[in-house]
Design a protein around this motif. Structure first.
Motif, PDB file in Angstrom:
ATOM      1  N   GLY A  53     -17.164 -23.416 -30.732  1.00  0.00           N
ATOM      2  CA  GLY A  53     -17.410 -24.922 -30.245  1.00  0.00           C
ATOM      3  C   GLY A  53     -17.930 -24.831 -28.819  1.00  0.00           C
ATOM      4  O   GLY A  53     -18.973 -24.306 -28.407  1.00  0.00           O
ATOM      5  N   CYS A  54     -16.905 -25.393 -28.200  1.00  0.00           N
ATOM      6  CA  CYS A  54     -17.573 -25.804 -26.682  1.00  0.00           C
ATOM      7  C   CYS A  54     -16.796 -24.854 -25.819  1.00  0.00           C
ATOM      8  O   CYS A  54     -16.511 -23.756 -26.326  1.00  0.00           O
ATOM      9  CB  CYS A  54     -16.679 -27.236 -26.390  1.00  0.00           C
ATOM     10  SG  CYS A  54     -15.129 -26.998 -25.800  1.00  0.00           S
ATOM     11  N   TRP A  56     -14.707 -25.065 -23.302  1.00  0.00           N
ATOM     12  CA  TRP A  56     -13.384 -25.159 -22.697  1.00  0.00           C
ATOM     13  C   TRP A  56     -12.618 -24.046 -22.684  1.00  0.00           C
ATOM     14  O   TRP A  56     -12.354 -23.406 -23.430  1.00  0.00           O
ATOM     15  CB  TRP A  56     -12.706 -26.461 -23.306  1.00  0.00           C
ATOM     16  CG  TRP A  56     -11.379 -26.939 -22.488  1.00  0.00           C
ATOM     17  CD1 TRP A  56     -10.027 -26.436 -22.619  1.00  0.00           C
ATOM     18  CD2 TRP A  56     -11.371 -27.512 -21.099  1.00  0.00           C
ATOM     19  NE1 TRP A  56      -9.328 -26.995 -21.626  1.00  0.00           N
ATOM     20  CE2 TRP A  56     -10.099 -27.515 -20.900  1.00  0.00           C
ATOM     21  CE3 TRP A  56     -12.646 -27.899 -20.582  1.00  0.00           C
ATOM     22  CZ2 TRP A  56      -9.740 -28.281 -19.585  1.00  0.00           C
ATOM     23  CZ3 TRP A  56     -12.208 -28.596 -19.328  1.00  0.00           C
ATOM     24  CH2 TRP A  56     -10.770 -28.873 -18.726  1.00  0.00           C
ATOM     25  N   CYS A  68      -8.720 -26.925 -31.422  1.00  0.00           N
ATOM     26  CA  CYS A  68      -8.425 -28.389 -31.554  1.00  0.00           C
ATOM     27  C   CYS A  68      -9.223 -28.740 -32.978  1.00  0.00           C
ATOM     28  O   CYS A  68      -9.714 -27.915 -33.735  1.00  0.00           O
ATOM     29  CB  CYS A  68      -9.232 -28.990 -30.610  1.00  0.00           C
ATOM     30  SG  CYS A  68     -10.989 -28.976 -30.623  1.00  0.00           S
ATOM     31  N   GLY A  71     -12.609 -27.720 -32.998  1.00  0.00           N
ATOM     32  CA  GLY A  71     -12.830 -26.361 -33.439  1.00  0.00           C
ATOM     33  C   GLY A  71     -12.611 -25.743 -34.764  1.00  0.00           C
ATOM     34  O   GLY A  71     -13.243 -24.989 -35.307  1.00  0.00           O
TER      35      GLY A  71
END
Ligand code: SF4
Length: 755
Positions: A53-54, A56, A68, A71
């Motif tokens: 995903g991202c 972070w 999360c 995710g």
């Protein structure tokens, strides 16, 4: 329309039980409840894989649930039980697939084998890997020059694949390496490199435990970086003041129930996130940052010792700030003087402040100026090189920062090319290549004829969709390395290939055994990622293997031992250590728990700029695009829905904004509905209007969007991308950084006749 699903304002905190329900739904949707649950337990774990995903970062003190809700959606979509087989392609002509929406294409599942476009049947048909590589090599060698090829990179590409890819492209003879950074944080890189000597953020997760103020500009962490809410919650609980600037009231910035807190989950509790929430008008952030800097200077809350020791440009900036009137600041920001001074006072009262920002800052014409004014704010009070303080541009894709570090850049430095040429015994091309906008222009006017994409969804992620689609369709060959079906497979060149690769969650078996790759997160932590699931198909190749075999087929006289390098990725990392600064002893350091940190020089108050000092820059409000009146009544910003990651549409809901089962929506203020004689729920067409470079008035229209009354400043609208990317003119981009200005599009609305 009568049969439109209702829009119901969401009054619960972000996270909470709904996040768990949505996660379970995502696993069920992809038919991987058990497999998915097992895979999630290895997500972001020291011996597991990095969430696709991202970007972070991960905490070193790992819980078993280091993921999360979004995710979960990313992992479920990659681990899905669904498959796009040769039978699927035989059944569906490309013209029919092109009429389906992005959610449909994404939902078909994992690609299973290499496919080639057959124009006679308008279908993709199976092709062997060797034949595919030979076809690409032939097309590349048929070009008049290596600069007639474009090699795009999506931010999910691992460091090892990115490094080999840029090496192959440069051995082939070009720097045409546009990437998704061009469309997201390029302005952050341009602004910070000039000001601080490094284009990255300097903050680490530990700083979130030491700051006493966090300012968040143009970012929606609840959807785009959900685990950031965990850091914000902890900070809020210890009294840190959190100040949010966003035209939209985003639920994740207001209140959060931590799904990993039994007390909050079973006690019905939640944590207030932002202590101060301001809704500037779209594009008002430069004025907001200028107002904060003005207050710091006029109240003499400046760290003069730090300025004297490390920073140039104070007098010019101070003069410009003093000359900037509050009327202009209020007009340009859309906030009152009282609000601006209140926010500035939080900053002045703070001992250590972190400034975070996302696309709401970067995708504007004056984004470089805005980011430099944000950095001015930090420098004026010495908020860099101090625990708990610094700039924090929050990156999107999981390895977008790593790809740039590995050399995926159309403007490589001479030092990097010198190291590369010395390590691989060849003369890299020196002429800078095409960024994303230039690549589109070159494909459109025929200067480029081969487009190769390492991941991503270029046809949907880019602005000015009609122009981009025409550009891709004019290519002799388009090649997509992908895991899932998407728009870029159905918008293709005269010849087209789909090369399916392994996902991040899958075991990457090479001659040297199972291989791990590395990624670099938004805070410059470099760590390992090892897949655990069997590949979705026996025909998949890893990204590094695809590059190595393509290079061997295209560059028969290359002295690089491509096949040998991908037998064991430690060999690739050893070569990276030779070429890329900060990666010495790479293999040993990355095997330490959590990997290693690429230290930002600003943390030691070193600023590797030409002067060796940090630089303050004045950016008067009335310069550049702000002075040009918008040729349309509204300014529209493109946003993501909650069930979306970049152009990947996981579902049709946007829970936190109360939207369900809809994508073509337009958020508008109740006052503007009244002012313009429109109604909540009414359907409209949206038309962007702008003056092209030659002064001609140009327009683009997207049809049939439902208006939704929402808490957004007057004159401002918001709609989802990629559906509204077609409205963004190709030459409507950030000054200097050329990032599409997708967050500020001049538009008008035209009511549609009721269906
Ligand atoms: S915050 Fe980002 S990286 Fe972390 S689990 Fe969520 S989507 Fe994945």
């Amino acid at each position: 329309m009568a049969d439109d699903p209702p829009v119901t304002p969401y009054d619960k905190p972000a996270g909470g039980w709904d996040a768990l329900r949505s996660s379970l739904h995502a696993l069920r949707e992809q038919d991987v409840v058990l497999k998915g649950a097992g895979t999630l337990l290895r997500t972001n774990q020291p011996t597991g894989f990095d969430c696709p995903g991202c970007a972070w970062p991960d905490r070193n003190a790992h819980s078993s649930f280091e993921f999360c809700e979004n995710g979960v959606k990313a992992v479920a979509n990659e681990a899905t039980a669904r498959r796009v087989t040769r039978e699927f392609f035989a059944e569906h002509p490309v013209a029919w697939l092109a009429q389906q929406d992005d959610h449909f294409l994404e939902a078909q599942g994992r690609l299973t084998e290499p496919m080639a476009y057959d124009a006679a049947s308008d279908r993709y048909v199976p092709i062997g890997w060797n034949d595919a590589f030979a076809r690409i090599a032939a097309a590349l060698h048929a070009l008049p020059s290596p600069d007639a090829a474009v090699f795009y990179t999506s931010g999910r590409t691992s460091n090892e694949a990115a490094f080999l890819y840029q090496l192959f492209v440069r051995e082939f003879g070009t720097n045409n390496l546009p990437d998704c950074s061009n469309m997201c944080h390029e302005p952050s890189g341009v602004a910070l490199t000039e000001q601080l000597g490094s284009g990255k953020g300097s903050v680490t997760l530990d700083d979130f435990e030491q700051c006493d103020a966090i300012f968040i500009f143009g970012q929606n962490p609840g959807t785009n970086h959900p685990r950031m809410l965990g850091e914000l919650r902890s900070a809020a609980k210890r009294g840190c003041r959190i100040v949010a600037f966003n035209p939209l009231r985003e639920r994740g910035l207001e209140r959060f129930t931590n799904p990993q807190s039994p007390a909050e989950m079973f006690g019905g509790g939640s944590t207030r996130i932002a202590t101060h929430y301001y809704q500037p008008r779209i594009g008002g952030d430069l004025a907001v940052a200028t107002a904060i800097a003005k207050v710091v200077v006029e109240r003499d809350a400046v760290d003069h010792a730090f300025i004297a020791a490390h920073v140039d440009g104070f007098d010019a900036l101070a003069a410009s700030l003093r000359a900037t009137g509050w009327d202009a600041l209020e007009r340009e920001s859309g906030l009152t003087r009282k609000q601006l001074e209140e926010a500035a006072q939080v900053y002045v009262d703070s001992r250590a402040t972190i400034l975070c920002w996302g696309m709401g800052i970067t995708q504007h014409r004056r984004s470089v100026a805005t980011i430099q004014m944000l950095a001015n704010v930090l420098l004026l009070r010495g908020n860099i090189g101090r625990p708990g303080a610094g700039p924090c541009p929050v990156r999107g894709h999981s390895n977008v920062q790593g790809d740039r570090t590995m050399g995926i850049y159309e403007q490589p430095s001479d030092a990097f090319l010198d190291h590369l040429g010395a390590a691989f015994d060849f003369a890299p091309p020196r002429a800078h290549g095409f960024d994303t906008v230039a690549a589109i222009e070159a494909m459109h006017d025929g200067r480029a004829a081969v487009f190769f994409a390492m991941g991503g969804n270029f046809a949907a992620a880019t602005p000015d969709s009609a122009r981009v689609h025409a550009a891709l369709q004019r290519c002799a060959l388009t090649v997509q390395v992908s895991t899932k079906l998407n728009r870029s497979h159905v918008v293709h060149g005269r010849d087209a290939l789909i090369l399916p690769c392994l996902g991040r969650t899958e075991i990457d078996l090479q001659a040297g055994g199972p291989q791990a790759v590395t990624v670099e997160d938004s805070m410059s932590m470099v760590h390992l990622s090892s897949g655990m699931n069997p590949p979705a198909s026996e025909h998949l190749l890893s990204e590094p293997a695809i590059v190595a075999r393509l290079a061997a087929a295209t560059l028969p006289r290359s002295r690089t031992r491509w096949a040998w390098l991908v037998e064991d990725y430690d060999r690739i990392r050893d070569r990276i250590a030779q070429v890329v600064d900060g990666f010495d002893d790479f293999n040993a350091r990355v095997r330490r728990p959590g990997g290693f940190h690429l230290r930002h020089p600003g943390r030691d108050r070193r600023f590797p700029t030409p002067s060796g000092r940090a630089q303050l820059f004045a950016h008067p409000l009335d310069e550049g695009s702000m002075a040009t009146p918008a040729p349309a009544p509204f300014t529209l910003m493109t946003v993501r829905a909650h069930d979306q990651y970049n152009t990947t549409i996981y579902g049709l809901d946007d829970r936190y904004r109360g939207v369900h089962g809809l994508r073509r929506v337009c958020f508008i203020s109740p006052a503007d509905l009244q002012r313009h004689g429109l109604a909540d729920g009414q359907h409209v067409d949206i038309t962007s209007v702008w003056h092209a470079a030659d002064g001609a008035l140009e327009e683009r229209t997207v049809s049939d969007f439902r208006l939704i009354a929402y808490d957004i400043p007057d004159g401002c609208l918001a709609s989802y991308f990629p559906e509204t990317n077609a409205l963004v003119p190709l030459d409507h981009h950030a000054e200097r950084a050329r990032t599409p200005a997708s967050k500020a599009i001049p538009v008008r609305l035209s009511p549609r006749a009721p269906a």
